[in-house]
Design an enzyme around this catalytic site. Structure first.
Site, PDB file in Angstrom:
ATOM      1  N   ASP A 298      34.074  41.985  35.885  1.00  0.00           N
ATOM      2  CA  ASP A 298      34.647  41.515  37.137  1.00  0.00           C
ATOM      3  C   ASP A 298      36.157  41.805  37.114  1.00  0.00           C
ATOM      4  O   ASP A 298      36.722  42.183  36.078  1.00  0.00           O
ATOM      5  CB  ASP A 298      34.340  40.027  37.371  1.00  0.00           C
ATOM      6  CG  ASP A 298      34.417  39.676  38.860  1.00  0.00           C
ATOM      7  OD1 ASP A 298      34.944  40.493  39.637  1.00  0.00           O
ATOM      8  OD2 ASP A 298      33.950  38.588  39.248  1.00  0.00           O
TER       9      ASP A 298
HETATM   10  C1  BGC Z   1      34.811  38.847  42.530  1.00  0.00           C
HETATM   11  C2  BGC Z   1      33.633  39.803  42.570  1.00  0.00           C
HETATM   12  C3  BGC Z   1      33.973  41.036  43.356  1.00  0.00           C
HETATM   13  C4  BGC Z   1      35.207  41.672  42.760  1.00  0.00           C
HETATM   14  C5  BGC Z   1      35.605  42.957  43.447  1.00  0.00           C
HETATM   15  C6  BGC Z   1      36.111  39.541  42.146  1.00  0.00           C
HETATM   16  O1  BGC Z   1      37.186  38.719  42.355  1.00  0.00           O
HETATM   17  O2  BGC Z   1      34.544  37.805  41.623  1.00  0.00           O
HETATM   18  O3  BGC Z   1      32.528  39.144  43.120  1.00  0.00           O
HETATM   19  O4  BGC Z   1      32.893  41.919  43.369  1.00  0.00           O
HETATM   20  O5  BGC Z   1      36.280  40.745  42.859  1.00  0.00           O
HETATM   21  O6  BGC Z   1      36.117  42.753  44.699  1.00  0.00           O
END
Ligand code: BGC
Length: 720
Positions: free
Chosen positions: A261
């Protein structure tokens, strides 16, 4: 493309580039990357950017093509970039939030919506979506419950697999986009509902309740998976070998790409499990993480770690190969734009067909929580008042809405005016939707409009950016201002229906007591206002069922229907239990205000003749559970018939009931249908006290009905 040959020709830096994903901001082909600003802060230099293998958050075909050209020209082997984005509930045409989609209990609808999103995204140059989110959502304080189908493992798994099928298709259509299931695992169980907080659960609970929905997506062929931000038992998921290697790769046989993530590598330093970014890379690579999102620690430190023998070239090669394989499957080496095209964007984005699907999804996921008979309103009404902070609010598409724009959204006011062109439709906002607001500047006007109207549509709730990532709330009530407005309007006109907009279950016991009708629209997307109007005035018949319980009070969270019994259950979980050493609250009932599976219609459906084909089953045999469902109403409608099981005695305590199957029926007025479910010994398996996934002989209760609370029941025995 012969990717093995390609790999053999790549330098280490090139390989590490493929294992790095950066935000679009660094690839702005127009101003040639902002290296001095955020890039410098993240230790990202121009070389890093030129070797990077994938990028997130690009938004248009034109920009994507320009960026792809520039990137391929710079990359020594002209390897194309992979473009990823959070396409969570639509791209430009936005359908309801995933929590609402869970309430539709309709896998075909979910699949169709995901397909629509995939097409709109693909023509804007998106190759992979960071969806579906399969975190079990049992605590409404957590803002991200809006991204999950709900609180139940079976429902989530079926909805998740439908999302995967819709996005990915069979992989042969150029509009197919691979999906990325997230956040592995149990991100939905943070302490006290606070985002990113630690998760503490036993291996039993993890495997029995939290993992099955991710597993369902892996079984459906999902191409990517994202470890969660949180720790479980103190271990951040990005560094969790047990999850990423033992369970995901070895037990489940996952062959796809694991992507961290956003900035999760560096966060391991903040968690306090890595002294610095280099140590974080060692942990992540050894756990089985392939791509690092939005930081460059792997790119910067993998060489040193290789030299020190702390990670291996085999690990780097295997991870790089998985990324190249995905690019190859997408055909990017032959056609790096795939279907990205400005012309196609114009043709597909917000096209009538997509808007119609978004409207149907909003209608089918809305939940009629209460109706004392005021709904549906007659379309012959002359004077209607649409009141409240969400009456003419376009910010109803929900958080994480891709490229969706508020200005594309139909408000409730606009929806009612379109549906009733000859009626006089007055409106006032009453108050704002700000959290904790106390002032109601338009109170007098609201009361006047309400008292003069034949019917009132009172639009209350939670603003779209008050749920979603980082938006945990300790109080889930409507603001004092919204409640003052509600009391006054409901006092002025009894022919009032409340329409709720919300990204999570709210705490509304008082509203529920004083409002004659409550229709929960959730965050319904682009066509929300049209859907609400059609539901309120009877052009559509509500059929959504709650996929997440509405608590009486935040103090009940986490709350879910499939809890364990305890050794001291209360006699009546629906009432406040005054005394006794039992598992109770002294001030609220044990049960939620509205239970999982609850949802009314303008019809009444009756359930009769629950019959089992046998009293006893053995492994390999099928038990048929039949029930007759009748539409006693005057309209066509849809009803979700739900089947629950309780294992009465087992080596570990089992839930009071668990959803095992459901079917959404279509019934004409007066029509009845026989529904037959099939149960086998495999459906009765669970993680036993020895850790095995098996069934145990004994007595089971099988329950069928319209909600987790209104059920016919019978028993049978499993013999082995
Ligand atoms: C979130 C994810 C997301 C990623 C990319 C993160 O802050 O937890 O769910 O896919 O950002 O945008």
């Amino acid at each position: 493309m012969d990717i093995k040959k390609l790999l053999s020709e790549m330098t280490l830096a090139e390989k590490l580039g493929q294992l790095t994903q950066l935000n679009a901001v660094f690839f702005n082909a127009e101003n040639d990357a902002d290296i001095t600003g955020p890039a410098a802060k993240l230790h990202i230099g121009e070389d890093d950017i030129s070797l990077t293998g994938s990028v997130l958050n690009f938004t248009s075909a034109a920009l994507m093509k320009k960026t792809q050209d520039a990137a391929m020209a710079r990359q020594p082997h002209h390897i194309p970039l992979l473009f990823m984005q959070d396409v969570i509930h639509g791209f430009r045409t936005v359908y309801p939030i995933p929590l609402a989609m869970g309430c539709s209990f309709d896998e075909t609808l979910v699949e169709d919506c995901a397909r629509m999103a995939a097409k709109e995204a693909a023509v804007s140059g998106v190759h992979v979506t960071f969806s579906p989110m399969m975190d079990l959502a049992r605590d409404a304080r957590w803002g991200r419950v809006m991204e999950s189908p709900g609180e139940d493992p079976t429902l989530n798994g079926r909805v998740g697999a439908a999302f995967v099928r819709g996005y990915q298709g069979d992989g042969t259509d150029p509009y197919d986009i691979p999906a990325c299931v997230k956040h592995f695992a149990a991100y939905g169980a943070p302490e006290a509902g606070r985002d990113y907080a630690p998760v503490e659960l036993s291996e039993h609970t993890l495997r029995e309740y939290y993992l099955p929905a991710y597993r369902a997506c892996v079984d459906a062929g999902v191409k990517m998976i994202m470890p969660a931000f949180n720790t479980i038992g103190g271990v951040p998921c990005t560094a969790n070998r047990h999850l990423l290697d033992t369970i995901l790769r070895r037990e489940w046989g996952f062959k796809g790409v694991v992507i961290s993530d956003y900035h999760a590598h560096h966060e391991m330093v903040k968690h306090g499990v890595a002294e610095n970014d280099k140590e974080a890379v060692a942990l992540a690579v050894n756990a089985g993480c392939d791509i690092e999102m939005m930081s460059t620690a792997t790119y910067r430190f993998a060489k040193e770690l290789l030299d020190e023998g702390r990670i291996t070239m085999e690990q780097i090669d295997a991870a790089t190969l998985r990324v190249l394989e995905l690019k190859n499957q997408l055909g990017l080496f032959e056609n790096p734009y795939r279907v990205a095209s400005e012309k196609e964007e114009k043709r597909l984005h917000l096209c009538p067909e997509h808007r119609a699907l978004a409207r149907r999804a909003a209608e089918e996921s809305a939940v009629l929580l209460k109706n004392d008979g005021v709904l549906p309103f007659s379309k012959a009404l002359r004077k209607v008042a649409v009141i409240g902070p969400f009456a003419k609010e376009q910010g109803i598409k929900g958080n994480w809405a891709g490229n969706g724009r508020d200005e594309d959204c139909v408000t409730v006011l606009a929806g009612v005016r379109t549906l009733l062109p000859d009626a006089e439709v007055a409106t006032t906002r009453g108050c704002s939707w700000e959290l904790g607001e106390t002032k109601v500047p338009d109170l007098e006007e609201a009361v006047e409009l309400a008292s003069e109207a034949d019917a009132v549509v009172l639009c209350l709730g939670e603003y779209q950016h008050h749920s979603g990532e980082g938006n945990s709330r300790a109080t889930l009530t409507l603001s004092p201002a919204q409640m003052t407005l509600a009391r006054a309007v409901l006092d002025a006109n009894k022919n009032t229906a409340v329409v709720l907009f919300n990204g999570r279950p709210l705490v509304i016991p008082e509203l529920s007591a004083i409002a004659p009708a409550i229709l929960d629209m959730w965050q319904p997307g682009t066509e929300g206002g049209n859907a609400a109007a059609r539901l309120l005035f009877g052009d559509a018949n509500p059929c959504g069922k709650l996929s997440m319980s509405f608590p009486y009070h935040e103090g009940q969270c986490p709350i879910y229907y499939s809890h364990l019994h305890t050794g001291r259950p209360v006699a009546n979980p629906k009432e406040i239990t005054q005394t006794g050493y039992c598992s109770r609250y002294m001030d609220v009932p044990v049960d939620p205000l509205y239970v999982f599976g609850h949802g009314l219609s303008y019809n009444t459906y009756t359930y009769d003749n629950l019959t089992l084909s046998a009293d006893v089953i053995h492994p390999g045999e099928e038990l048929e559970v039949a029930v007759t469902v009748k539409n006693e109403g005057k309209r066509y409608g849809k009803e979700t018939v739900q089947l629950y099981i309780r294992d009465k005695v087992a080596s570990v305590a089992r839930p009071v009931k668990e959803l095992k199957d459901f079917v959404k029926l279509e019934l004409e007025a007066g029509e009845s249908a026989a529904v037959i479910f099939t149960i086998t010994e495999e459906d009765l398996r669970f993680h036993t006290v020895s850790g095995a996934f098996d069934s145990e002989a004994g007595e089971f209760e099988v329950m069928v009905g319209k909600s987790s609370d209104e059920l016919l029941a019978a028993t049978f025995r499993l013999e082995k």
